[in-house]
Design a protein around this motif. Sequence first.
Motif: not given
Length: 221
Positions: A82-83, A130-135
């Motif tokens: 995520l980071l 993957a979506i959280g990483r984008g956010l």
Amino acid sequence: MLTDVSMSIETGAITAVIGSNGAGKTTLLRSLSGLLKPRQGSIRIGDAELAGAKPLDFVNAGIAHVPEGRRLFAGMTVEDNLLMGAFARAAARTDLQRDLDRVYAAFPKLAERRRQDAVSMSGGEQQMCAIGRGLMSRPRVMMIDELSLGLAPVAVDFLVEALKTISADGVGIAVVEQDVAVALDLAKHVVVMDRGRVSKAGSSQEISQDHAIRAAYLGAD
């Protein structure tokens, strides 16, 4: 190859991109994130012209790309993955933690597995990551390639509702989706691609009532 493609992604709304294999959907997303450079044309976000710019310029302008297959970093925890989404930001630790908390609120399973190797999770959980990483890049526009591919229906249902919430918070979302029924449920606008061109575009209601689309993609008369 894309030819004469024109589309827009509305702030706070979801646009689905559908079409058969080889229609140009992934090429479109790669072009809109700077991974492919167009020979001509314009790519704009706000007042910024990005055609021909480097991928990092797209990220800095507010465009996040969630690639097909998730592409998480093996050997790294969920939280470290995520980071990585915030790598281009000169953000204080307090700001990063605030953004992590938002992601964990949207995807509670990730909070439970934050210390787990990201690629050891289920497919649905990896897509959440993957979506959280984008956010974590604080995008104005987020593009997701093949949202539901290989996922269980319960995971798809959860992701659909999560994306609706994210878009309601002001993020423009473009989703390439092979399951047209999911796309029509998820999106406000739908773009249909065929051999590198936009063959149809309209509201999800308009596209769902198109007899040719129903016959081609939904098996309806």
